[in-house]
Design a protein around this motif. Sequence first.
Motif, PDB file in Angstrom:
ATOM      1  N   PHE A   1       7.331 -30.570   7.986  1.00 44.07           N
ATOM      2  CA  PHE A   1       8.467 -29.851   8.562  1.00 44.07           C
ATOM      3  C   PHE A   1       9.441 -30.839   9.188  1.00 44.07           C
ATOM      4  CE2 PHE A   1      10.319 -27.094  12.041  1.00 44.07           C
ATOM      5  CZ  PHE A   1      11.093 -26.325  11.174  1.00 44.07           C
ATOM      6  N   ARG A   2      10.568 -31.040   8.536  1.00 47.25           N
ATOM      7  CA  ARG A   2      11.638 -31.881   9.041  1.00 47.25           C
ATOM      8  C   ARG A   2      12.967 -31.209   8.693  1.00 47.25           C
ATOM      9  NH1 ARG A   2       8.378 -33.485  11.739  1.00 47.25           N
ATOM     10  NH2 ARG A   2       7.616 -35.599  12.130  1.00 47.25           N
ATOM     11  N   PRO A   3      13.441 -30.303   9.544  1.00 45.39           N
ATOM     12  CA  PRO A   3      14.632 -29.524   9.211  1.00 45.39           C
ATOM     13  C   PRO A   3      15.904 -30.363   9.173  1.00 45.39           C
ATOM     14  CG  PRO A   3      13.922 -29.069  11.459  1.00 45.39           C
ATOM     15  CD  PRO A   3      12.858 -29.914  10.829  1.00 45.39           C
ATOM     16  N   LEU A   4      16.729 -30.085   8.185  1.00 43.77           N
ATOM     17  CA  LEU A   4      18.007 -30.784   8.055  1.00 43.77           C
ATOM     18  C   LEU A   4      18.908 -30.471   9.240  1.00 43.77           C
ATOM     19  CD1 LEU A   4      19.912 -32.517   6.308  1.00 43.77           C
ATOM     20  CD2 LEU A   4      20.631 -30.396   5.159  1.00 43.77           C
ATOM     21  N   SER A   5      18.799 -29.258   9.771  1.00 43.13           N
ATOM     22  CA  SER A   5      19.639 -28.865  10.907  1.00 43.13           C
ATOM     23  C   SER A   5      19.421 -29.799  12.096  1.00 43.13           C
ATOM     24  CB  SER A   5      19.340 -27.420  11.312  1.00 43.13           C
ATOM     25  OG  SER A   5      17.965 -27.265  11.640  1.00 43.13           O
ATOM     26  N   PHE A   6      18.189 -30.224  12.301  1.00 40.32           N
ATOM     27  CA  PHE A   6      17.898 -31.149  13.399  1.00 40.32           C
ATOM     28  C   PHE A   6      18.524 -32.513  13.126  1.00 40.32           C
ATOM     29  CE2 PHE A   6      15.132 -34.688  14.742  1.00 40.32           C
ATOM     30  CZ  PHE A   6      15.322 -34.608  16.108  1.00 40.32           C
ATOM     31  N   LYS A   7      18.404 -33.002  11.920  1.00 42.11           N
ATOM     32  CA  LYS A   7      18.943 -34.317  11.595  1.00 42.11           C
ATOM     33  C   LYS A   7      20.459 -34.348  11.759  1.00 42.11           C
ATOM     34  CE  LYS A   7      15.231 -35.227   8.259  1.00 42.11           C
ATOM     35  NZ  LYS A   7      14.908 -35.456   6.827  1.00 42.11           N
ATOM     36  N   ILE A   8      21.127 -33.296  11.278  1.00 42.68           N
ATOM     37  CA  ILE A   8      22.589 -33.242  11.417  1.00 42.68           C
ATOM     38  C   ILE A   8      22.966 -33.147  12.893  1.00 42.68           C
ATOM     39  CG2 ILE A   8      24.638 -31.862  10.920  1.00 42.68           C
ATOM     40  CD1 ILE A   8      23.320 -31.042   8.291  1.00 42.68           C
ATOM     41  N   GLY A   9      22.280 -32.261  13.617  1.00 41.11           N
ATOM     42  CA  GLY A   9      22.576 -32.092  15.034  1.00 41.11           C
ATOM     43  C   GLY A   9      22.348 -33.369  15.828  1.00 41.11           C
ATOM     44  N   ALA A  10      21.247 -34.075  15.525  1.00 44.64           N
ATOM     45  CA  ALA A  10      20.948 -35.321  16.230  1.00 44.64           C
ATOM     46  C   ALA A  10      22.027 -36.366  15.958  1.00 44.64           C
ATOM     47  CB  ALA A  10      19.579 -35.848  15.804  1.00 44.64           C
ATOM     48  N   GLY A  11      22.497 -36.422  14.728  1.00 42.85           N
ATOM     49  CA  GLY A  11      23.561 -37.374  14.394  1.00 42.85           C
ATOM     50  C   GLY A  11      24.849 -37.073  15.142  1.00 42.85           C
ATOM     51  N   ILE A  12      25.205 -35.793  15.224  1.00 41.40           N
ATOM     52  CA  ILE A  12      26.425 -35.402  15.939  1.00 41.40           C
ATOM     53  C   ILE A  12      26.289 -35.702  17.426  1.00 41.40           C
ATOM     54  CG2 ILE A  12      27.846 -33.424  16.619  1.00 41.40           C
ATOM     55  CD1 ILE A  12      27.261 -32.206  13.874  1.00 41.40           C
ATOM     56  N   SER A  13      25.136 -35.381  18.015  1.00 42.36           N
ATOM     57  CA  SER A  13      24.931 -35.635  19.444  1.00 42.36           C
ATOM     58  C   SER A  13      25.021 -37.112  19.766  1.00 42.36           C
ATOM     59  CB  SER A  13      23.563 -35.087  19.877  1.00 42.36           C
ATOM     60  OG  SER A  13      23.537 -33.684  19.836  1.00 42.36           O
ATOM     61  N   LEU A  14      24.394 -37.942  18.933  1.00 41.52           N
ATOM     62  CA  LEU A  14      24.423 -39.385  19.173  1.00 41.52           C
ATOM     63  C   LEU A  14      25.848 -39.918  19.070  1.00 41.52           C
ATOM     64  CD1 LEU A  14      22.907 -42.023  19.672  1.00 41.52           C
ATOM     65  CD2 LEU A  14      22.558 -42.209  17.187  1.00 41.52           C
ATOM     66  N   ALA A  15      26.577 -39.466  18.030  1.00 43.57           N
ATOM     67  CA  ALA A  15      27.956 -39.925  17.861  1.00 43.57           C
ATOM     68  C   ALA A  15      28.833 -39.473  19.027  1.00 43.57           C
ATOM     69  CB  ALA A  15      28.516 -39.383  16.544  1.00 43.57           C
ATOM     70  N   ALA A  16      28.642 -38.228  19.487  1.00 43.39           N
ATOM     71  CA  ALA A  16      29.434 -37.712  20.609  1.00 43.39           C
ATOM     72  C   ALA A  16      29.131 -38.464  21.885  1.00 43.39           C
ATOM     73  CB  ALA A  16      29.151 -36.216  20.796  1.00 43.39           C
ATOM     74  N   LEU A  17      27.849 -38.754  22.127  1.00 47.11           N
ATOM     75  CA  LEU A  17      27.467 -39.472  23.338  1.00 47.11           C
ATOM     76  C   LEU A  17      28.047 -40.878  23.337  1.00 47.11           C
ATOM     77  CD1 LEU A  17      25.837 -39.578  25.960  1.00 47.11           C
ATOM     78  CD2 LEU A  17      23.855 -40.294  24.604  1.00 47.11           C
ATOM     79  N   LEU A  18      27.892 -41.607  22.232  1.00 43.92           N
ATOM     80  CA  LEU A  18      28.422 -42.968  22.154  1.00 43.92           C
ATOM     81  C   LEU A  18      29.939 -42.968  22.256  1.00 43.92           C
ATOM     82  CD1 LEU A  18      26.153 -44.466  19.329  1.00 43.92           C
ATOM     83  CD2 LEU A  18      25.968 -44.812  21.806  1.00 43.92           C
TER      84      LEU A  18
END
Length: 776
Positions: A740-757
């Motif tokens: 179980f590795r949902p794509l929604s998590f991967k996309i969300g994690a990428g957006i959060s990291l980019a927004a934070l940086l």
Amino acid sequence: MKMKTKTKGADHISRDFIWILFLTVSVPVFFGKVMLSGKSLYGSDFILQFFPWKNFLYEAVKMKGSLPFWNPYLFSGTPFIANIQASMFYPPGFLYYLLPTDTAYLYTTLLHCILGAIFMYLFMRFLKCSRAGAFLSGFIFIYNGYFMAHIYAGHLSFVQNYIWIPLIFLFTTKFMETREVTNALWAGLVLGIQILGGFPQIAFYTLLAILLLCFYFSWTGFQTIGLSEQCRIWAGTIFLIFLGFSIAAIQLFPTYEFTQLSTRAGGIGYEFATMDSLPPKNLLTFFFPLLFGSPVDGSYWVNEKTWEFWEYCGYTGLVSIVAVLFAVGKLRSSRMGLFFVFLGLTAILLSFGKYNPLYPLIYHLPGFNTFRIPAQILFLYVFAIAVLCGKSLDILVNFRMFHGPAKCISFSILVFCLPVVIWSSAFPEGFRRFVFDFILFGEGSFDRVYQIAFTVSQALFKGYCLFFAVFVAFYLKGKGSISRGLFTGIWVGLIMMELGTFSFPLIRTFDMRKVLKEGRTIQYLKDNPGISRSLIDGKCLIENAGLWYGFQDVQGYDPLILRRYMEYVNKSQGLVPDNKVVNLHYIKDYTQKLIRMLNLEFVVACGAGRIIKVDPFIPRCYLVHAQKIMHTDEILNFMMAESFNPQQTVVFESSDAPRNFSPRKPARDAKESCRITRYENDKIKLVADLQAPGFLVLSEISYPGWQAYVDGKKSDIFTGNYLFRVLPLLEGHHEISFIFRPLSFKIGAGISLAALLGAIFLIFWNFGAKRRQWVK
């Protein structure tokens, strides 16, 4: 001259530090009885819901060093990563990864109370409130009845969302006054943290308050600032909201995906959305909080649903309300004072829900048809009163308000209420009869009325005494008998005493070991060597017992339930689909085929005090060689028929059926097998031996994000029998993995990291630009 200025500034900071220190120290003192008891902090929903979630998270990280994405212990499996209330990525929740869950709950609650008080103090100081007024606002913000009642209720996610309101308003207001991008960045970062706290409804109402503030600044500044500045305010507001959502995307994307597949998809009906609207009669408890009793001592009498107590308890203190009413004229003349008067009134009107004649129109606005319990917007009212009370203290100290109409009205209230107070205290029998005939309208047990009358009498007496103390304080100040400092001390002391005596009983201890103690029944389920699921028939175990004790349960309690699972269970019990379901502990007919297909092996019969083994037992994985393709609406009816044998035929939907695959029946004496070799939260490994092409049916919930690998090659997963994961397999020996590795998590994690940086970069870039300007 410069030296004097620096010394003066340092003196101001040190004085603020002392007031903040008082607020900080008050929290461990207030919670001292829990800290010294060696027991846990009580919270009803924390015990039922948040503890098993957080403990599951703690154990997974402790044992495996990774976050659990899937929860196999409830609802026959559910996506844990999508559970926003579990607040897996909430930064101030770090203690839940380091300490045992009940210990982390106590100290995280203390941390949030301290932060909330400090944030409120800083916001009030930004609004140019005195230190005493800011201290009072911080005290009311934390120790008000609404917040403390939610701590008693164990609403962890509410606590984690609520305390950020003043800090969000601080940076948002600073941005709207200065139009500096840095303030919008900070506001967006804090908003993102609040969203990650796990209470979407509170975050939604916070966004509503931000938009109201933006409208207000645009409206009040229409003639004083130009169009470009107006656009800058709106652009910054939209930006900070976008940034907040981007920071929280790591959680929001998986949650949104689950929401669209849950019972909340497409919104909820008006009746469900207005459940637990604030009845207008409960406004009385804003002045007399125990008028209807309290669930703490079992005296709550107005309704059997005791949760209404904390949802309706908008109590900020009678003294604070009187202060705001006396100073409302001056408050309305202040720019921010007028806004918070408007915000408080708006929150009350929206909290009325179905009792508000305009709410059918409001319900159709975006977001309002997604949440239930309109009374939860009362946290904005509490916040507004905390702000207004701090400002009111400065007004009442500096102006002579107690003359003319205010004096006459106050004196009249004391005179006319005195006979009622005397009557309720001195003549309880007559007051009991009055309560029975004119308050309860002759309904209910007359014996119960004695307790009700006593509760009402006590509430009236306490309220009268407080109002009398307020009257005396005003009278003495008007006469010049007490100084401004003494008046301030009396006023602050009255509010602290009033809120403290109400809120202190709501902080209770609880022995978590009593719940954690495992009986023979639970141990038997845990020691079962096979992989199977259980069902609790009755109320002998706590809600969400599967997650509590580590056995896989077909039931569960959660605001978000997979819609298909609810429809499947309801069909098995002869019930129609119900999107209002939050608890599946109503399964009675566990012999029904659909329930047995969930891999149900054991039933804990609470009434009989024993465990029943289900027969015939349908294993977790099995092989079939026949398929039937049907329309979605026909599948459950077909499966309910006696002619359907799940271990011979698998049913696919016409929209999602394997193409170009033809199963074939093996020879009669052919030996086939399927078994699970490794079972983890997010990973399952199996081996299967087929003598002819067929289907592997796994009674695990089919959900986006599960990936299958057959002999090392990725394979498509199909949904069969309405719920389950199905793989088409060719004949031969196969090693299979589900991950179980949902794509929604991967996309969300990428957006959060980019927004934070990006936010960090912009903050430092703006700081550097300002520094360069100072150098020039």
